[in-house]
Design a protein around this motif. Structure first.
Motif, PDB file in Angstrom:
ATOM      1  N   CYS A 414       2.212   7.506   0.050  1.00 25.65           N
ATOM      2  CA  CYS A 414       2.613   6.496   0.332  1.00 25.65           C
ATOM      3  C   CYS A 414       2.359   5.758   1.519  1.00 25.65           C
ATOM      4  N   CYS A 415       1.823   4.478   1.648  1.00 21.56           N
ATOM      5  CA  CYS A 415       1.430   3.673   2.726  1.00 21.56           C
ATOM      6  C   CYS A 415       2.837   3.163   3.249  1.00 21.56           C
ATOM      7  N   PRO A 416       2.815   2.692   4.375  1.00 23.12           N
ATOM      8  CA  PRO A 416       4.220   1.913   4.998  1.00 23.12           C
ATOM      9  C   PRO A 416       4.614   0.812   4.302  1.00 23.12           C
ATOM     10  N   GLY A 417       3.804   0.050   3.709  1.00 25.69           N
ATOM     11  CA  GLY A 417       4.165  -1.219   2.758  1.00 25.69           C
ATOM     12  C   GLY A 417       4.643  -2.287   3.634  1.00 25.69           C
ATOM     13  N   LEU A 418       5.276  -3.073   2.703  1.00 20.36           N
ATOM     14  CA  LEU A 418       5.761  -4.343   3.571  1.00 20.36           C
ATOM     15  C   LEU A 418       6.623  -4.246   4.454  1.00 20.36           C
ATOM     16  N   ASP A 419       7.481  -3.091   4.525  1.00 23.81           N
ATOM     17  CA  ASP A 419       8.433  -2.849   5.700  1.00 23.81           C
ATOM     18  C   ASP A 419       7.637  -2.982   7.158  1.00 23.81           C
ATOM     19  N   PHE A 420       6.491  -2.603   7.101  1.00 22.06           N
ATOM     20  CA  PHE A 420       5.900  -2.407   8.423  1.00 22.06           C
ATOM     21  C   PHE A 420       4.435  -3.215   8.593  1.00 22.06           C
ATOM     22  N   CYS A 421       3.671  -3.204   7.510  1.00 21.88           N
ATOM     23  CA  CYS A 421       2.344  -3.577   7.399  1.00 21.88           C
ATOM     24  C   CYS A 421       1.970  -5.158   7.341  1.00 21.88           C
ATOM     25  N   SER A 422       1.335  -5.612   8.278  1.00 19.37           N
ATOM     26  CA  SER A 422       1.201  -7.039   7.801  1.00 19.37           C
ATOM     27  C   SER A 422       0.227  -7.376   6.754  1.00 19.37           C
ATOM     28  N   LEU A 423      -0.632  -6.326   6.214  1.00 17.21           N
ATOM     29  CA  LEU A 423      -1.345  -6.627   5.194  1.00 17.21           C
ATOM     30  C   LEU A 423      -0.917  -6.341   3.863  1.00 17.21           C
ATOM     31  N   ALA A 424       0.382  -5.497   3.879  1.00 19.33           N
ATOM     32  CA  ALA A 424       1.073  -5.275   2.575  1.00 19.33           C
ATOM     33  C   ALA A 424       1.574  -6.584   1.734  1.00 19.33           C
ATOM     34  N   ASN A 425       1.511  -6.489   0.426  1.00 21.22           N
ATOM     35  CA  ASN A 425       1.832  -7.305  -0.534  1.00 21.22           C
ATOM     36  C   ASN A 425       3.187  -6.973  -1.051  1.00 21.22           C
ATOM     37  N   ALA A 426       3.605  -6.020  -0.940  1.00 19.24           N
ATOM     38  CA  ALA A 426       4.976  -5.324  -1.641  1.00 19.24           C
ATOM     39  C   ALA A 426       5.362  -4.206  -1.022  1.00 19.24           C
ATOM     40  N   GLU A 427       6.549  -3.991  -1.236  1.00 18.08           N
ATOM     41  CA  GLU A 427       7.437  -2.817  -0.824  1.00 18.08           C
ATOM     42  C   GLU A 427       6.786  -1.619  -1.191  1.00 18.08           C
ATOM     43  N   THR A 428       7.027  -0.378  -0.440  1.00 15.24           N
ATOM     44  CA  THR A 428       6.424   0.796  -1.016  1.00 15.24           C
ATOM     45  C   THR A 428       7.887   2.056  -0.652  1.00 15.24           C
ATOM     46  N   LEU A 429       8.330   1.724   0.483  1.00 12.40           N
ATOM     47  CA  LEU A 429       9.374   2.787   0.739  1.00 12.40           C
ATOM     48  C   LEU A 429      10.420   2.828  -0.237  1.00 12.40           C
ATOM     49  N   SER A 430      10.843   1.702  -0.504  1.00 12.19           N
ATOM     50  CA  SER A 430      12.161   1.480  -1.446  1.00 12.19           C
ATOM     51  C   SER A 430      11.569   2.296  -2.896  1.00 12.19           C
ATOM     52  N   VAL A 431      10.489   1.997  -3.305  1.00 16.32           N
ATOM     53  CA  VAL A 431       9.874   2.633  -4.475  1.00 16.32           C
ATOM     54  C   VAL A 431       9.989   3.948  -4.398  1.00 16.32           C
ATOM     55  N   ALA A 432       9.294   4.544  -3.363  1.00 14.60           N
ATOM     56  CA  ALA A 432       9.391   5.986  -2.990  1.00 14.60           C
ATOM     57  C   ALA A 432      10.946   6.709  -3.406  1.00 14.60           C
ATOM     58  N   ARG A 433      11.480   5.857  -2.638  1.00 18.42           N
ATOM     59  CA  ARG A 433      13.224   6.510  -2.792  1.00 18.42           C
ATOM     60  C   ARG A 433      13.512   6.346  -4.158  1.00 18.42           C
ATOM     61  N   GLN A 434      13.193   5.264  -4.973  1.00 17.48           N
ATOM     62  CA  GLN A 434      13.675   5.216  -6.270  1.00 17.48           C
ATOM     63  C   GLN A 434      13.117   6.287  -7.282  1.00 17.48           C
ATOM     64  N   VAL A 435      11.769   6.842  -6.691  1.00 18.29           N
ATOM     65  CA  VAL A 435      11.227   7.808  -7.581  1.00 18.29           C
ATOM     66  C   VAL A 435      11.828   9.049  -7.201  1.00 18.29           C
ATOM     67  N   GLN A 436      12.051   9.297  -5.876  1.00 20.39           N
ATOM     68  CA  GLN A 436      12.715  10.448  -5.368  1.00 20.39           C
ATOM     69  C   GLN A 436      14.133  10.769  -6.042  1.00 20.39           C
ATOM     70  N   GLU A 437      14.788   9.668  -6.112  1.00 18.65           N
ATOM     71  CA  GLU A 437      16.328   9.664  -6.576  1.00 18.65           C
ATOM     72  C   GLU A 437      16.251  10.157  -8.076  1.00 18.65           C
ATOM     73  N   ARG A 438      15.325   9.253  -8.843  1.00 14.53           N
ATOM     74  CA  ARG A 438      15.330   9.665 -10.301  1.00 14.53           C
ATOM     75  C   ARG A 438      14.580  10.874 -10.803  1.00 14.53           C
ATOM     76  N   PHE A 439      13.881  11.421  -9.945  1.00 11.46           N
ATOM     77  CA  PHE A 439      13.191  12.541 -10.217  1.00 11.46           C
ATOM     78  C   PHE A 439      13.563  13.768  -9.397  1.00 11.46           C
ATOM     79  N   ASP A 440      14.643  14.164  -9.385  1.00 10.89           N
ATOM     80  CA  ASP A 440      15.218  15.053  -8.494  1.00 10.89           C
ATOM     81  C   ASP A 440      15.487  16.487  -8.947  1.00 10.89           C
TER      82      ASP A 440
END
Lengths: 552, 160
Positions: A414-440
């Protein structure tokens, strides 16, 4: 690992001072913004959403414990006490002040580290196999060759202003753990029919807006010609690569537009003119570099230990970790261990200063003082004696680095996404959390088998989403984060570009969508069939039907 | 514009010509590539030294047979991000044996001087607003060279 001599050291110290002067002149108004941008990028310095971001090179992913401690110290002294390890085996600091970057570089130079060419339109740090030296089927350790390429590329006077960035990766085995087929140049150590060792050279792989798999332009290159051939490729690219459109400026577009044959002919013609000349590698040089990559002093009695077998039999969690996160080593009584930088609900690839220091201590205690970074945003201890595996597992568990998820969707890249990167178009870190929570549920993840999930926050594809078995690309729709899925990509020796599943879906539905894809797989897979192979067998259609069924 | 030749400030003795009118002047003429293509024979017949300005788009083949008639090849750097001139200069030296002056013109500033020097460029036409005597230190900011180039063809493994 490679031991710097006086000249190597002098170069990185001079480079740090040169950058200090460039910053001074920029702050004094003597260098314009757009020009300074090019200069700072050649030193790995981005201006990001919140602050500058400094990318430091970890050449071919190899670190000493001392270097890792220095990174921890930099994160404490100049940043917010953590660092982010990247998909190109490098490390990033997200919060340095521009004025302090020259001091950071000077500190790093003391431990033979630098940020030379970690960004910008130049030859970037060289990638390699994080399991180099571990497996018996390896033809040769690729790291000495990676180091030789690094030296040639460092401050190369002709190739500092290329049309676009340029990435090289080198492997020494048929198994490709360095994603070489999606690099601008892939260098594979091979043997020819006469039993001579040389290189297979691929050109024109890459991700981003136009993902492509690299093409073989030379089946066999004599080893002493490696740098002359690379110089010929770079010269052809520098002269003929497009400069009018940055989305068409990578070498893959040049190779595509000329055709492989024409491109090869130009390279070979250039090589004919320079081969056999000064660039020809000398045995003395190659031998000197190789001498720094000799195997460590393994314990010949390592396999005699009995505690390992006992712990395996008595502690299920330990056995699961061994199964998922370690691989057998060619030396009897040793295994190579993956440290998962995918702690529960934490940003993939991030380590705190304390974790870095602790990992450095563990490397000293158990792994000959060596740490490797991987393009999957993990770390590797490549030489762990079996008797040490249990105490290492316990120690890593306390640090949150022993989640037994290697090769599962919880091992998400996962890249740092919208939370850090000025190039990003979308969040990634919250999606990573969503995936981890769902598939634990680990048993469920293990049942799914090898499954790589890669998510990028924009088309630049830092997380290599095109070559994930499942790829997720964040896009912006009227200010909302949406996600486009691709299926069937691979970064390994069977490299392929994933195919788009359908229209992008909103943030809240990523977990559901993933669930539907996985349910479909479980229903239609053949016995023992990997997800990737199922997708290759049936195509995207069954997955598409499920994900976009009418209730949506 | 300020000129640096062989790491020293120097006076420019060349007249830059970008139109047919200018070709009639006497003295040392530095002519654009397109003009050279059109008037090569006439230019070769005149007295005075000759130079040609090339850039990354120039198709050099017609020029190569006349290289020994040129005292100067000026390599244009249309922007600081355009690195084709580095390869052009190297190929003039390495492949075509050009021993005259190679002069960087265009966006020529401090932070590219050393790379230019290594690629065989020995003269630098620096925009006046970007020139300072301090910039002569650019050549010695870094003294270690892993690669062979036109200043020293030996890579690091052949230097000792």
């Amino acid at each position: 690992m490679y031991i710097y001599n006086e000249l190597d050291q002098q170069l990185i110290e001079q480079r740090a001072e040169q950058f200090r002067d460039q910053v001074r002149r920029y702050l004094a108004g003597q260098i314009a913004e757009d020009e300074f941008r090019v200069l700072r990028l050649q030193n790995g310095l981005y201006i990001q959403r919140h602050a500058p971001m400094l990318r430091v090179a970890i050449n071919y992913g190899l670190l000493s414990s001392q270097q890792l401690r220095a990174l921890a110290e930099v994160s404490r002294k100049y940043d917010k006490s953590y660092a982010h390890f990247t998909t190109r085996q490098n490390v990033q600091f997200n919060w340095p002040a521009l004025e302090q970057v020259p001091d950071i570089l000077a500190d790093l130079a003391k431990v033979q580290m630098h940020a030379i060419q970690t960004s910008g339109s130049c030859i970037r740090s060289v990638g390699s196999d994080h399991f180099a030296g571990v497996f018996a089927d390896e033809i040769e350790d690729p790291r000495p060759w990676s180091e030789i390429i690094r030296q040639w590329a460092a401050l190369h006077p002709e190739f500092a202003y290329l049309p676009r960035k340029f990435k090289i990766a080198c492997t020494g085995s048929r198994s490709d753990r360095a994603a070489t087929q999606v690099h601008d140049i892939g260098v594979h150590v091979v043997n020819n029919d006469a039993g001579e060792q040389g290189f297979e050279i691929l050109v024109g792989g890459g991700l981003g807006r136009t993902p492509m798999i690299g093409k073989v332009i030379r089946d066999f290159l004599p080893r002493q010609e490696l740098l002359a051939y690379l110089e010929a490729i770079l010269r052809v690219y520098n002269l003929w690569g497009r400069r009018d459109n940055k989305y068409k400026a990578r070498i893959k577009i040049l190779v595509q537009s000329l055709g492989v044959e024409d491109f090869r002919n130009r390279v070979e013609a250039e090589w004919e003119r320079i081969k056999g000349g000064e660039l020809t590698l000398t045995d003395a040089y190659v031998d000197r570099i190789k001498a720094d990559f000799q195997p460590p002093a393994y314990d010949a009695n390592a396999a005699a230990d009995t505690s390992y077998a006992e712990k395996l039999a008595s502690e299920r969690d330990f056995a699961v970790w061994i199964e998922r996160n370690t691989v057998p080593h060619k030396v009897a009584g040793y295994r190579a261990v993956t440290l998962t930088l995918k702690d529960y609900l934490k940003a993939p690839g991030d380590l705190s200063d304390v974790q870095m220091d602790e990992v450095a201590d563990l490397a000293d205690r158990y792994n000959f003082g060596e740490v490797r970074t991987t393009h999957e945003q993990n770390m590797v201890f490549a030489h762990i004696k079996q008797a040490d595996l249990y105490p290492l597992w316990q120690a890593l568990g306390e640090l949150g680095l022993a989640r037994p998820v290697v090769g599962t969707i919880n091992d998400m890249i996962c890249c740092p996404g919208l939370d850090f990167c000025s190039l990003a178009n979308a969040e990634t870190l919250s999606v990573a959390r969503q995936v981890q929570e769902r598939f634990d549920d680990m048993d469920y993840l293990y049942d799914l088998g090898d499954l790589s999930l890669k998510m990028s926050g924009c088309i630049n594809a830092c997380a290599h989403h095109h070559v994930g078995h499942i790829g997720i690309l964040g896009v912006d729709k009227n200010g909302e984060s949406y996600y486009q899925f691709t299926l069937g990509g691979s970064a390994a020796e069977d490299a392929s570009i994933g195919k788009v599943l359908g229209k992008s879906i909103p943030l809240a539905e990523v977990g559901d969508t993933l669930q539907k894809i996985l349910d479909t797989y479980v229903e239609i897979r053949d016995e023992g069939e990997r997800f990737l192979d199922t997708v290759r067998r049936v195509g995207n259609q069954p997955f598409k039907e499920r994900v976009y069924a009418a209730n949506h | 514009m300020p000129l640096i030749i062989d790491r020293q400030p120097a006076a420019d003795t060349w007249v830059r010509v970008d139109s047919e009118e200018g070709l009639k002047q006497s003295g040392d003429l530095l002519v654009d590539f397109a003009l050279w293509l059109e008037h090569a024979d006439q230019l070769k017949a005149r007295d005075g030294r000759l130079g040609v300005v090339i850039d990354g788009d120039s198709e050099l083949d017609p020029l190569l047979s006349d290289l020994d008639r040129l005292a100067l090849v000026a390599v244009a750097f249309p922007s600081f991000a355009d690195g084709r001139g580095f390869s052009l200069a190297r190929m003039l030296r390495q492949h075509h044996g050009f021993t005259g002056e190679i002069r960087a013109v265009g966006d020529v500033t401090w932070d590219r001087l050393r790379y230019m020097a290594r690629c065989g460029i020995n003269a630098y036409d620096v925009p006046a607003e970007r020139y300072s005597d301090d910039m002569l230190s650019a050549f010695d900011e870094i003294t270690v060279c892993y690669q062979g180039a036109e200043d020293d063809p030996r890579p690091i493994y052949r230097q000792s």
